[in-house]
Write a protein that holds these residues in place. Structure first.
Motif, PDB file in Angstrom:
ATOM      1  N   ILE A   1      65.357-109.776  10.744  1.00 24.62           N
ATOM      2  CA  ILE A   1      66.738-109.835  11.222  1.00 24.62           C
ATOM      3  C   ILE A   1      67.602-108.967  10.312  1.00 24.62           C
ATOM      4  CG2 ILE A   1      68.732-111.317  11.678  1.00 24.62           C
ATOM      5  CD1 ILE A   1      66.387-111.806  13.553  1.00 24.62           C
ATOM      6  N   LEU A   2      68.366-108.061  10.911  1.00 30.38           N
ATOM      7  CA  LEU A   2      69.220-107.149  10.156  1.00 30.38           C
ATOM      8  C   LEU A   2      70.679-107.534  10.333  1.00 30.38           C
ATOM      9  CD1 LEU A   2      69.431-104.511   8.462  1.00 30.38           C
ATOM     10  CD2 LEU A   2      69.784-103.313  10.634  1.00 30.38           C
ATOM     11  N   ALA A   3      71.379-107.728   9.224  1.00 30.13           N
ATOM     12  CA  ALA A   3      72.819-107.974   9.254  1.00 30.13           C
ATOM     13  C   ALA A   3      73.561-106.644   9.181  1.00 30.13           C
ATOM     14  CB  ALA A   3      73.229-108.866   8.080  1.00 30.13           C
ATOM     15  N   VAL A   4      74.614-106.513   9.976  1.00 31.38           N
ATOM     16  CA  VAL A   4      75.467-105.326   9.958  1.00 31.38           C
ATOM     17  C   VAL A   4      76.915-105.778  10.128  1.00 31.38           C
ATOM     18  CG1 VAL A   4      73.686-103.811  10.947  1.00 31.38           C
ATOM     19  CG2 VAL A   4      75.335-104.956  12.460  1.00 31.38           C
ATOM     20  N   ILE A   5      77.842-104.867   9.800  1.00 31.15           N
ATOM     21  CA  ILE A   5      79.251-105.094  10.107  1.00 31.15           C
ATOM     22  C   ILE A   5      79.537-104.445  11.457  1.00 31.15           C
ATOM     23  CG2 ILE A   5      81.634-104.724   9.380  1.00 31.15           C
ATOM     24  CD1 ILE A   5      80.001-106.597   7.576  1.00 31.15           C
ATOM     25  N   ARG A   6      80.234-105.158  12.300  1.00 34.48           N
ATOM     26  CA  ARG A   6      80.487-104.705  13.665  1.00 34.48           C
ATOM     27  C   ARG A   6      81.014-103.266  13.696  1.00 34.48           C
ATOM     28  NH1 ARG A   6      81.041-107.816  17.904  1.00 34.48           N
ATOM     29  NH2 ARG A   6      81.497-109.639  16.587  1.00 34.48           N
ATOM     30  N   ASP A   7      80.294-102.409  14.427  1.00 28.47           N
ATOM     31  CA  ASP A   7      80.683-101.024  14.699  1.00 28.47           C
ATOM     32  C   ASP A   7      80.665-100.107  13.485  1.00 28.47           C
ATOM     33  OD1 ASP A   7      80.965-101.462  17.417  1.00 28.47           O
ATOM     34  OD2 ASP A   7      83.070-102.038  17.234  1.00 28.47           O
ATOM     35  N   GLN A   8      80.195-100.587  12.326  1.00 29.30           N
ATOM     36  CA  GLN A   8      79.998 -99.644  11.233  1.00 29.30           C
ATOM     37  C   GLN A   8      78.851 -98.700  11.588  1.00 29.30           C
ATOM     38  OE1 GLN A   8      79.580-101.325   7.296  1.00 29.30           O
ATOM     39  NE2 GLN A   8      81.781-101.371   6.994  1.00 29.30           N
TER      40      GLN A   8
ATOM     41  N   HIS B   1      69.431-116.333   6.448  1.00 28.47           N
ATOM     42  CA  HIS B   1      69.741-116.202   7.869  1.00 28.47           C
ATOM     43  C   HIS B   1      69.534-114.774   8.365  1.00 28.47           C
ATOM     44  CE1 HIS B   1      71.159-120.251   7.660  1.00 28.47           C
ATOM     45  NE2 HIS B   1      72.164-119.953   6.853  1.00 28.47           N
ATOM     46  N   ALA B   2      69.381-113.829   7.441  1.00 28.80           N
ATOM     47  CA  ALA B   2      69.047-112.440   7.763  1.00 28.80           C
ATOM     48  C   ALA B   2      68.095-111.942   6.687  1.00 28.80           C
ATOM     49  CB  ALA B   2      70.299-111.568   7.823  1.00 28.80           C
ATOM     50  N   ASP B   3      67.248-110.987   7.048  1.00 26.81           N
ATOM     51  CA  ASP B   3      66.269-110.456   6.094  1.00 26.81           C
ATOM     52  C   ASP B   3      66.791-109.255   5.326  1.00 26.81           C
ATOM     53  OD1 ASP B   3      63.812-112.124   6.740  1.00 26.81           O
ATOM     54  OD2 ASP B   3      64.374-111.376   8.729  1.00 26.81           O
ATOM     55  N   ALA B   4      67.795-108.585   5.862  1.00 28.43           N
ATOM     56  CA  ALA B   4      68.374-107.417   5.198  1.00 28.43           C
ATOM     57  C   ALA B   4      69.777-107.197   5.744  1.00 28.43           C
ATOM     58  CB  ALA B   4      67.517-106.177   5.437  1.00 28.43           C
ATOM     59  N   TYR B   5      70.583-106.519   4.951  1.00 26.74           N
ATOM     60  CA  TYR B   5      71.941-106.147   5.360  1.00 26.74           C
ATOM     61  C   TYR B   5      72.083-104.652   5.127  1.00 26.74           C
ATOM     62  CZ  TYR B   5      77.038-105.584   4.648  1.00 26.74           C
ATOM     63  OH  TYR B   5      78.336-105.140   4.668  1.00 26.74           O
ATOM     64  N   ALA B   6      72.378-103.905   6.186  1.00 23.76           N
ATOM     65  CA  ALA B   6      72.495-102.451   6.103  1.00 23.76           C
ATOM     66  C   ALA B   6      73.942-102.038   5.856  1.00 23.76           C
ATOM     67  CB  ALA B   6      71.987-101.803   7.389  1.00 23.76           C
ATOM     68  N   SER B   7      74.152-101.324   4.764  1.00 27.98           N
ATOM     69  CA  SER B   7      75.440-100.713   4.450  1.00 27.98           C
ATOM     70  C   SER B   7      75.117 -99.480   3.618  1.00 27.98           C
ATOM     71  CB  SER B   7      76.340-101.699   3.693  1.00 27.98           C
ATOM     72  OG  SER B   7      77.626-101.144   3.473  1.00 27.98           O
ATOM     73  N   VAL B   8      76.091 -98.932   2.908  1.00 26.23           N
ATOM     74  CA  VAL B   8      75.757 -97.854   1.981  1.00 26.23           C
ATOM     75  C   VAL B   8      75.182 -98.479   0.715  1.00 26.23           C
ATOM     76  CG1 VAL B   8      77.381 -96.174   2.894  1.00 26.23           C
ATOM     77  CG2 VAL B   8      78.138 -97.763   1.140  1.00 26.23           C
TER      78      VAL B   8
END
Length: 238
Positions: free
Chosen positions: A111-118, A151-158
């Protein structure tokens, strides 16, 4: 003069005493000082409000954003102010052995966490992460907490944002995995302006052209963890 930002260290953050710090706000302060703007107001907002707030006049300039073709339809952008690779925030030890977006897409359960529309939200889809395995959040802290709590396995950002977050929260048992350049090259971030605000944008660019890469600018970026190599990428983009 109102400048919109969101909490995403090391670009922008708020200290325990309430001071607003970060490389984007420090750079904006330098620009405003050079332009003789003495009364700048820094307005905290959410990611999804940055560009709408430009267009309805709530602020005149925003923190750095990736200047994608889609965003250029809604706003104009300065010359680049940073160049950064993406990164995945994962739990300690990287339990799924993730190396980037492709490995997460191939994991079948991750499961990948992201910020909406980033930008990373769109990158995840491009590399094959299905929507039912993308958990969408509104703030950095909520997405990071989802990884911390399982609740998520990773979070994608810079990657730099993740490193800054962990510097500020040293007790968290989390790691950062930098997305390799051969999967997704570093992307450029720029200040954003309302369409048609050309004169102000050009004045900002004039100040940036004289300042980026200078000894003072490098010292400021070093304070926030940036290397000379990362600064050189921005200087070369003039």
């Amino acid at each position: 003069m109102k400048f919109a930002y969101l909490i995403e260290p090391p670009f922008n953050d708020r200290t325990e005493s309430g001071d607003i710090v970060g490389c984007d706000v420090d750079l904006a302060r330098h620009v405003f000082a050079e332009l003789g703007i003495a009364a700048a107001e820094f307005v905290e907002t959410s990611f999804g409000e940055l560009l709408p707030g430009l267009n309805d006049g709530r602020w005149r300039m925003t923190t750095g954003l990736f200047a994608t073709d889609l965003r250029r339809e809604a706003a104009d952008f300065s010359r680049p102010i940073w160049a950064l690779p993406d990164g995945l925030l994962v739990r300690d030890g990287n339990p799924l052995g993730l190396t980037g977006y492709r490995s997460l897409a191939a994991s079948e359960t991750g499961i990948l966490a992201v910020i909406r529309d980033q930008f990373q939200h769109h990158s995840a889809r491009k590399f094959g992460v299905p929507d039912d395995r993308i958990a969408v959040f509104e703030t950095y802290s909520d997405a990071a907490t989802a990884v911390r709590d399982g609740h998520a396995d990773a979070y994608a950002s810079v990657a730099r944002a993740h490193a800054g977050y962990l510097d500020r929260h040293s007790g968290l048992v989390l790691d950062v995995i930098e997305v390799p350049a051969d999967e997704k090259p570093p992307a450029f971030g720029c200040f954003a302006f309302a369409k048609g605000d050309d004169r102000f944008r050009e004045e900002v660019d004039r100040v940036l052209a004289a300042y980026l890469g200078s000894p003072d600018h490098r010292r400021m970026m070093h304070r926030y963890g940036f290397s000379d190599r990362e600064v050189d990428l921005v200087v070369a983009a003039r």
